[in-house]
Design a protein around this motif. Structure first.
Motif, short mmCIF file in Angstrom:
data_model
loop_
_atom_site.label_atom_id
_atom_site.label_comp_id
_atom_site.label_asym_id
_atom_site.label_seq_id
_atom_site.Cartn_x
_atom_site.Cartn_y
_atom_site.Cartn_z
N THR A 160 1.49 -1.55 -6.60
CA THR A 160 0.55 -0.57 -7.14
C THR A 160 -0.68 -0.44 -6.25
OG1 THR A 160 1.25 -0.97 -9.42
CG2 THR A 160 -0.92 0.01 -9.11
N ALA A 161 -1.21 -1.58 -5.79
CA ALA A 161 -2.40 -1.55 -4.94
C ALA A 161 -2.13 -0.86 -3.61
CB ALA A 161 -2.89 -2.99 -4.70
N VAL A 162 -1.01 -1.21 -2.99
CA VAL A 162 -0.67 -0.60 -1.70
C VAL A 162 -0.41 0.89 -1.87
CG1 VAL A 162 1.07 -0.54 0.14
CG2 VAL A 162 0.19 -2.74 -0.68
N SER A 163 0.31 1.26 -2.92
CA SER A 163 0.61 2.68 -3.15
C SER A 163 -0.66 3.49 -3.38
CB SER A 163 1.52 2.83 -4.37
OG SER A 163 2.79 2.27 -4.12
N SER A 164 -1.63 2.90 -4.09
CA SER A 164 -2.87 3.63 -4.35
C SER A 164 -3.65 3.88 -3.07
CB SER A 164 -3.74 2.85 -5.35
OG SER A 164 -4.25 1.66 -4.78
N ILE A 165 -3.63 2.90 -2.15
CA ILE A 165 -4.32 3.09 -0.86
C ILE A 165 -3.60 4.16 -0.04
CG2 ILE A 165 -4.99 1.99 1.30
CD1 ILE A 165 -5.18 -0.65 -0.26
N ILE A 166 -2.28 4.10 -0.01
CA ILE A 166 -1.50 5.09 0.74
C ILE A 166 -1.75 6.49 0.20
CG2 ILE A 166 0.83 5.88 1.31
CD1 ILE A 166 -0.06 3.45 2.93
N GLN A 167 -1.81 6.63 -1.12
CA GLN A 167 -2.05 7.94 -1.72
C GLN A 167 -3.43 8.49 -1.34
OE1 GLN A 167 -1.43 7.49 -5.93
NE2 GLN A 167 0.78 7.20 -5.72
N LYS A 168 -4.43 7.60 -1.28
CA LYS A 168 -5.79 8.02 -0.94
C LYS A 168 -5.98 8.26 0.55
CE LYS A 168 -8.27 5.64 -4.69
NZ LYS A 168 -9.26 4.57 -4.97
N GLU A 169 -5.44 7.36 1.36
CA GLU A 169 -5.75 7.34 2.79
C GLU A 169 -4.61 7.77 3.69
OE1 GLU A 169 -8.77 6.90 3.41
OE2 GLU A 169 -9.55 5.80 1.68
N GLY A 170 -3.38 7.68 3.19
CA GLY A 170 -2.22 8.06 4.00
C GLY A 170 -1.69 6.95 4.89
N ARG A 171 -2.40 5.82 4.93
CA ARG A 171 -1.95 4.74 5.82
C ARG A 171 -2.72 3.45 5.51
NH1 ARG A 171 -6.18 7.15 8.22
NH2 ARG A 171 -7.42 5.90 9.69
N ILE A 172 -2.20 2.36 6.02
CA ILE A 172 -2.91 1.07 6.06
C ILE A 172 -2.78 0.56 7.47
CG2 ILE A 172 -2.97 -1.33 5.26
CD1 ILE A 172 -1.90 -0.40 2.57
N ASP A 173 -3.90 0.42 8.16
CA ASP A 173 -3.87 0.01 9.56
C ASP A 173 -3.91 -1.50 9.74
OD1 ASP A 173 -4.05 2.72 10.67
OD2 ASP A 173 -6.06 2.73 9.79
N ILE A 174 -4.64 -2.17 8.88
CA ILE A 174 -4.86 -3.61 9.04
C ILE A 174 -4.72 -4.30 7.69
CG2 ILE A 174 -6.53 -5.40 9.70
CD1 ILE A 174 -7.85 -2.87 11.33
N LEU A 175 -3.95 -5.37 7.67
CA LEU A 175 -3.86 -6.23 6.50
C LEU A 175 -4.40 -7.60 6.86
CD1 LEU A 175 -2.83 -7.35 3.74
CD2 LEU A 175 -0.60 -7.70 4.86
N VAL A 176 -5.37 -8.08 6.08
CA VAL A 176 -5.83 -9.46 6.21
C VAL A 176 -5.34 -10.21 4.98
CG1 VAL A 176 -7.80 -11.01 6.49
CG2 VAL A 176 -7.89 -8.70 7.47
N ASN A 177 -4.31 -11.01 5.19
CA ASN A 177 -3.67 -11.76 4.12
C ASN A 177 -4.48 -13.03 3.87
OD1 ASN A 177 -1.49 -11.33 2.44
ND2 ASN A 177 0.03 -11.51 4.07
N ASN A 178 -5.43 -12.96 2.97
CA ASN A 178 -6.38 -14.06 2.82
C ASN A 178 -6.26 -14.81 1.49
OD1 ASN A 178 -9.11 -15.43 3.48
ND2 ASN A 178 -9.47 -14.48 1.50
N ALA A 179 -5.67 -14.20 0.47
CA ALA A 179 -5.61 -14.83 -0.84
C ALA A 179 -4.88 -16.17 -0.76
CB ALA A 179 -4.90 -13.91 -1.83
N GLY A 180 -5.44 -17.17 -1.40
CA GLY A 180 -4.81 -18.48 -1.38
C GLY A 180 -5.53 -19.44 -2.32
N ILE A 181 -4.90 -20.58 -2.58
CA ILE A 181 -5.50 -21.60 -3.43
C ILE A 181 -5.34 -22.97 -2.79
CG2 ILE A 181 -5.14 -20.36 -5.60
CD1 ILE A 181 -2.71 -22.19 -6.06
N GLY A 182 -6.20 -23.88 -3.19
CA GLY A 182 -6.11 -25.25 -2.73
C GLY A 182 -5.42 -26.12 -3.78
N VAL A 183 -4.88 -27.22 -3.34
CA VAL A 183 -4.27 -28.18 -4.25
C VAL A 183 -4.41 -29.57 -3.63
CG1 VAL A 183 -1.98 -27.75 -3.27
CG2 VAL A 183 -2.16 -28.86 -5.50
N THR A 184 -4.84 -30.54 -4.44
CA THR A 184 -5.00 -31.89 -3.94
C THR A 184 -4.30 -32.87 -4.87
OG1 THR A 184 -7.04 -32.32 -5.18
CG2 THR A 184 -7.27 -31.35 -2.97
N GLY A 185 -3.98 -34.03 -4.30
CA GLY A 185 -3.40 -35.09 -5.12
C GLY A 185 -2.31 -35.84 -4.39
#
Length: 267
Positions: A59-84
């Motif tokens: 949904t997020a990618v489609s909404s950007i494509i509909q507005k802008e027509g393209r995605i030039d750069i993706l910064v894949n940053n989402a993440g979580i830490g885990v310890t133990g």
């Protein structure tokens, strides 16, 4: 014409610094958050995306494509830490870390690639970790999830290069962010054989974050990468000793390097 940038995990920390810096440089930036309605004071547009839910990615990618027509750069940053300790960390939490840090990142890549292939251009930057270059005690799951993403980046980069797409890794060391509050900590069990060592290492990890570098350094490195014609595969951003540890792991016998780590973590 401004390039269109998608930055996942942009509501705080490194992701927010990257998205803010690029928007100030004139890029059209879409940052993502699982709950964007709860966020305020952003210089870029924040949209809903949860890397654990493929429908939100589409949904997020489609909404950007509909507005802008393209995605030039993706910064894949989402993440979580885990310890133990591996023995005491719930396997479900291990799966959650891999689903977020590894499979979630892959699902975002898979969603944007068809559009980048069609436009015959794209840059994908995966945020990994210097911890992903070595198995660190009490951070084995985090290290391995980020290390796995490093290797997948190498493979995918070769597969898509002929389509005009560059994929690179950027591995941060310790940065001053709120990652501690969003990290899963395996509890310190009273009867645990790991209790003392684990507690000491938790304190050490937290101290490293508290004295870590400013996330703006990551933002500046991302800006440099996307303005490089032929970017490298691997980038590291961190302290001298953090980056030098990767060199030591490569040149020292395994048991020597293990001893250095055990001494550092007082094991």
């Amino acid at each position: 014409m401004s390039k269109i940038v998608l930055v996942t995990g942009a509501s705080s920390g490194i992701g927010k610094a990257i998205a803010t810096f690029l928007s100030e440089k004139g890029y059209k930036v879409y940052g993502t958050s699982r709950n964007p309605k709860n966020e305020q004071d952003f210089s870029f547009e924040l949209i809903a995306l949860d890397v654990l839910k493929i429908e939100t990615i589409k949904t997020a990618v489609s909404s950007i494509i509909q507005k802008e027509g393209r995605i030039d750069i993706l910064v894949n940053n989402a993440g979580i830490g885990v310890t133990g300790p591996i023995e005491e960390t719930p396997t479900d939490e291990m799966r959650n870390a891999f689903n977020t840090n590894f499979f979630g990142a892959i699902d975002v890549i898979k969603t944007v690639l068809p559009f980048m292939r069609k436009q015959k251009f794209g840059v994908i930057i995966n945020t990994t970790s210097i911890a992903g270059y070595m198995g660190l005690p009490f951070r084995g799951i985090y290290s391995s999830s980020k290390g796995a993403l490093e290797l997948v980046t190498e493979a995918t980069r070769m597969e898509v290069k002929r389509f005009g797409i560059n994929i690179v890794n950027i591995a941060p060391g310790d940065f001053a962010t709120d990652i501690i509050s969003r990290r899963y900590h395996t509890p310190l069990f009273k009867d645990s054989v790991y209790k003392e060592n684990y507690k000491a290492n938790l304190d050490l990890m937290d101290a490293h974050v508290d004295t870590g570098k400013d996330p703006i350094e990551m933002a500046k490195k991302v800006y440099k990468i996307i303005n490089t014609k032929n970017p490298k595969i691997h980038y590291k951003v961190g302290g001298t000793l953090e980056k030098f540890s990767i060199v030591l792991k490569r040149i020292l016998p395994d048991t020597w390097f293990e001893k250095l780590l055990m001494n550092h973590y007082k094991l």
